[in-house]
Write a protein that holds these residues in place. Sequence first.
Motif, PDB file in Angstrom:
ATOM      1  N   ASN A   1      60.910  67.013-109.979  1.00 12.24           N
ATOM      2  CA  ASN A   1      61.209  67.471-111.335  1.00 12.24           C
ATOM      3  C   ASN A   1      60.335  66.690-112.298  1.00 12.24           C
ATOM      4  OD1 ASN A   1      64.461  67.707-110.192  1.00 12.24           O
ATOM      5  ND2 ASN A   1      63.503  69.450-111.171  1.00 12.24           N
TER       6      ASN A   1
ATOM      7  N   VAL B   1      56.897  78.965-113.999  1.00 14.18           N
ATOM      8  CA  VAL B   1      56.717  78.537-115.400  1.00 14.18           C
ATOM      9  C   VAL B   1      56.635  79.765-116.304  1.00 14.18           C
ATOM     10  CG1 VAL B   1      55.454  76.456-114.686  1.00 14.18           C
ATOM     11  CG2 VAL B   1      54.184  78.531-115.292  1.00 14.18           C
TER      12      VAL B   1
ATOM     13  N   PHE C   1      59.712  73.485-104.111  1.00 12.48           N
ATOM     14  CA  PHE C   1      59.409  73.879-105.483  1.00 12.48           C
ATOM     15  C   PHE C   1      59.443  72.664-106.411  1.00 12.48           C
ATOM     16  CE2 PHE C   1      60.263  77.933-103.662  1.00 12.48           C
ATOM     17  CZ  PHE C   1      59.518  78.834-104.408  1.00 12.48           C
ATOM     18  N   ILE C   2      58.579  72.721-107.416  1.00  9.11           N
ATOM     19  CA  ILE C   2      58.475  71.689-108.451  1.00  9.11           C
ATOM     20  C   ILE C   2      58.885  72.357-109.761  1.00  9.11           C
ATOM     21  CG2 ILE C   2      56.911  70.113-109.637  1.00  9.11           C
ATOM     22  CD1 ILE C   2      55.124  70.807-106.922  1.00  9.11           C
ATOM     23  N   LEU C   3      59.926  71.848-110.394  1.00  7.21           N
ATOM     24  CA  LEU C   3      60.468  72.501-111.580  1.00  7.21           C
ATOM     25  C   LEU C   3      60.546  71.540-112.761  1.00  7.21           C
ATOM     26  CD1 LEU C   3      63.451  74.467-109.966  1.00  7.21           C
ATOM     27  CD2 LEU C   3      61.114  75.281-110.382  1.00  7.21           C
TER      28      LEU C   3
ATOM     29  N   SER D   1      55.758  76.415-107.991  1.00  3.73           N
ATOM     30  CA  SER D   1      56.534  76.283-109.218  1.00  3.73           C
ATOM     31  C   SER D   1      56.722  77.639-109.880  1.00  3.73           C
ATOM     32  CB  SER D   1      55.857  75.317-110.202  1.00  3.73           C
ATOM     33  OG  SER D   1      56.729  75.020-111.278  1.00  3.73           O
TER      34      SER D   1
ATOM     35  N   ILE E   1      53.162  69.333-113.175  1.00  2.57           N
ATOM     36  CA  ILE E   1      53.528  70.395-112.234  1.00  2.57           C
ATOM     37  C   ILE E   1      52.286  70.945-111.557  1.00  2.57           C
ATOM     38  CG2 ILE E   1      54.360  72.785-112.088  1.00  2.57           C
ATOM     39  CD1 ILE E   1      56.522  72.076-114.086  1.00  2.57           C
ATOM     40  N   TYR E   2      51.265  71.268-112.349  1.00  7.07           N
ATOM     41  CA  TYR E   2      50.060  71.881-111.783  1.00  7.07           C
ATOM     42  C   TYR E   2      49.323  70.920-110.850  1.00  7.07           C
ATOM     43  CZ  TYR E   2      50.880  75.423-115.373  1.00  7.07           C
ATOM     44  OH  TYR E   2      51.431  76.396-116.162  1.00  7.07           O
TER      45      TYR E   2
ATOM     46  N   VAL F   1      51.239  70.983-107.617  1.00 13.61           N
ATOM     47  CA  VAL F   1      50.998  72.246-106.909  1.00 13.61           C
ATOM     48  C   VAL F   1      49.597  72.243-106.314  1.00 13.61           C
ATOM     49  CG1 VAL F   1      50.748  74.746-107.172  1.00 13.61           C
ATOM     50  CG2 VAL F   1      52.645  73.564-108.307  1.00 13.61           C
TER      51      VAL F   1
ATOM     52  N   ILE G   1      63.968  71.619-103.855  1.00 15.46           N
ATOM     53  CA  ILE G   1      63.261  71.108-105.036  1.00 15.46           C
ATOM     54  C   ILE G   1      62.723  69.721-104.702  1.00 15.46           C
ATOM     55  CG2 ILE G   1      63.446  70.492-107.471  1.00 15.46           C
ATOM     56  CD1 ILE G   1      65.759  72.544-107.630  1.00 15.46           C
TER      57      ILE G   1
END
Length: 292
Positions: free
Chosen positions: A226, A246, A195-197, A244, A233-234, A237, A223
């Motif tokens: 960050n 959002v 995951f990208i947060l 992610s 983020i996009y 992804v 993760i």
Amino acid sequence: MSYQLELRHLRYFLAVAEDLHFRKAAERLFISQPGLSRQIKQMEDDLNIELFKRHNRKVVLTPAGLYLKDEISRNLKNLDNIINHAKLLQDGKQGKLEFGYVGSAMQEIIPNLLVNFKKKHTNVQFGLKEMDNQKQIESLLHQKIDIGFVRLDRVPKGLNIKPVLKENFCLVLPKDHSINSTNFKSLHQLKNESFILFDPSYSPSYYEKVMQIFTDSNFTPTISHNTIHAASIYKLVENKFGLSIVPKSLQQGYNMNVKFIELNNIKQHATLSVVWDKNNRNPLLSSLLNMI
């Protein structure tokens, strides 16, 4: 009071208080170092207050000096704002409002607010600056902006906060990911994904809320990255570096090869709040807050 202080004394004092070095402050003020020292000594004598402790080449603010630095800095900023507002009135303008905001606020909330505010205040000017939550808080406390749009639950004493948007979170996946809105059952299906947060520094309370979503889904996420920007983020992804989560409003304004699944069945929601300094005397601020 018989103090013989002038505005220049206050500005000289602030320069030395900020630099804690007479030579550097003098260079910044374009005056001689002996001249600056005399002006500060005159200020101390007129006030009968010791502002600095001088140890050889080292300069340290006294407790009284530290207090005056904070108060004079704040009040000179007020004075600058008053004069700038008067200049705008001279030019036929009603004034200016300085906005700080996180990116999602610009998708719909702020544009709609500006359009409606302009209908009643046709000659107002706006300053708009995207900044993270903490930077907005600092800018509000130093009166560099009039109003902020943040994702925070609490703010320091002296600031007011009011929620303006409560929305669902969305899962973000590459467009060709096998999970879609039809076969998605729960986040637990993606426990083996990265995951990208948003970075925790963006908003600790927001980050904790997102992490609670994973806790409620009975797994701890891996993760991989960050960041503080939705576009980053996009892009990550899109290139399959991870998935992610959002706020729903961040679906708008981006044209990337990703898809969104709204998380309707979780208890967590993303909250966007407006925050302002209750002592801000910009005459336009109260009108804006009433509209909000």
